[in-house]
Design a protein around this motif. Sequence first.
Motif, short mmCIF file in Angstrom:
data_model
loop_
_atom_site.label_atom_id
_atom_site.label_comp_id
_atom_site.label_asym_id
_atom_site.label_seq_id
_atom_site.Cartn_x
_atom_site.Cartn_y
_atom_site.Cartn_z
N ASP A 1 2.30 7.13 2.10
CA ASP A 1 1.78 6.21 3.11
C ASP A 1 2.55 6.43 4.41
OD1 ASP A 1 0.26 5.23 1.03
OD2 ASP A 1 1.23 3.27 0.97
N TRP A 2 1.90 6.22 5.54
CA TRP A 2 2.56 6.51 6.82
C TRP A 2 1.92 5.73 7.94
CZ3 TRP A 2 0.34 9.93 10.68
CH2 TRP A 2 -0.94 10.37 10.37
N GLN A 3 2.57 5.77 9.09
CA GLN A 3 2.11 5.05 10.28
C GLN A 3 2.00 6.02 11.46
OE1 GLN A 3 5.05 1.61 9.99
NE2 GLN A 3 3.19 0.68 10.85
N GLU B 1 -2.60 16.12 7.90
CA GLU B 1 -1.61 15.07 8.14
C GLU B 1 -0.66 14.86 6.96
OE1 GLU B 1 -3.96 12.03 11.07
OE2 GLU B 1 -4.40 11.87 8.94
N VAL B 2 -1.17 14.86 5.74
CA VAL B 2 -0.32 14.51 4.60
C VAL B 2 -0.29 15.56 3.50
CG1 VAL B 2 -0.53 12.01 4.98
CG2 VAL B 2 -2.18 13.16 3.50
N ALA C 1 -2.21 6.59 1.30
CA ALA C 1 -2.56 7.93 0.85
C ALA C 1 -3.13 7.92 -0.57
CB ALA C 1 -1.33 8.83 0.92
N PHE C 2 -4.04 8.88 -0.80
CA PHE C 2 -4.67 9.09 -2.11
C PHE C 2 -4.55 10.57 -2.44
CE2 PHE C 2 -6.68 5.36 -0.43
CZ PHE C 2 -6.95 4.55 -1.53
N SER D 1 -5.70 10.25 3.65
CA SER D 1 -5.17 8.92 3.95
C SER D 1 -6.25 8.08 4.61
CB SER D 1 -3.91 9.00 4.83
OG SER D 1 -4.14 9.77 5.98
N SER D 2 -6.09 6.76 4.48
CA SER D 2 -7.13 5.83 4.88
C SER D 2 -6.49 4.50 5.28
CB SER D 2 -8.06 5.61 3.68
OG SER D 2 -9.02 4.62 3.91
N LEU D 3 -7.21 3.76 6.09
CA LEU D 3 -6.77 2.40 6.38
C LEU D 3 -6.89 1.56 5.11
CD1 LEU D 3 -8.57 1.70 9.77
CD2 LEU D 3 -6.10 1.88 9.41
N ASN D 4 -5.96 0.67 4.89
CA ASN D 4 -5.99 -0.22 3.73
C ASN D 4 -7.29 -1.03 3.69
OD1 ASN D 4 -4.63 -1.31 1.39
ND2 ASN D 4 -4.47 -3.20 2.57
#
Length: 161
Positions: A145-147, A75-76, A156-157, A121-124
């Motif tokens: 960060d994305w939606q 994804e990222v 994102a990390f 990436s992860s949910l906040n």
Amino acid sequence: MRVRRARPEDYGAVGEVTVAAYEEFLTGAEDSYRDRLLDAESRGREAELWVVTPDDGDAILGSVTICPEGSPWREVAEPGEGEFRMLAVSPDARRQGVGEALVDLVLGHFREQGAHAVVMSSLNEMAGAHRIYERHGFERVPERDWQPLPDVSLIAFRKEL
């Protein structure tokens, strides 16, 4: 604990553990992401699905999806970076080092592959998972960060290798 590639006979249990790990973040039984979490077979076929089991058995304590370049599960990640998704620890196995073992696996895997960094990436709201990532040297990369959906925001990390 043992860490190994998931086998087809693991897929049902992996799906159930993944849903259980993410349950508090789902919007209910109708949440469409539930089906994606349950679909361990596709992750095993289109990416690399890894599991943690006890030394003395085959119960699934946790799993992670490693997304190599070319996988539709990425994804990222940018070229040269590794990516992982859906790191899940059974609620009954939390605080036993399962998440740590899975992150160690991911980092070692991508080092061996020659990646220069690993992203995810992860949910906040997943603060517990974020602590594991930060202990392993991951840093926030807000520019990624994305939606995926209008009402779902992912942060994102990234960790340099």
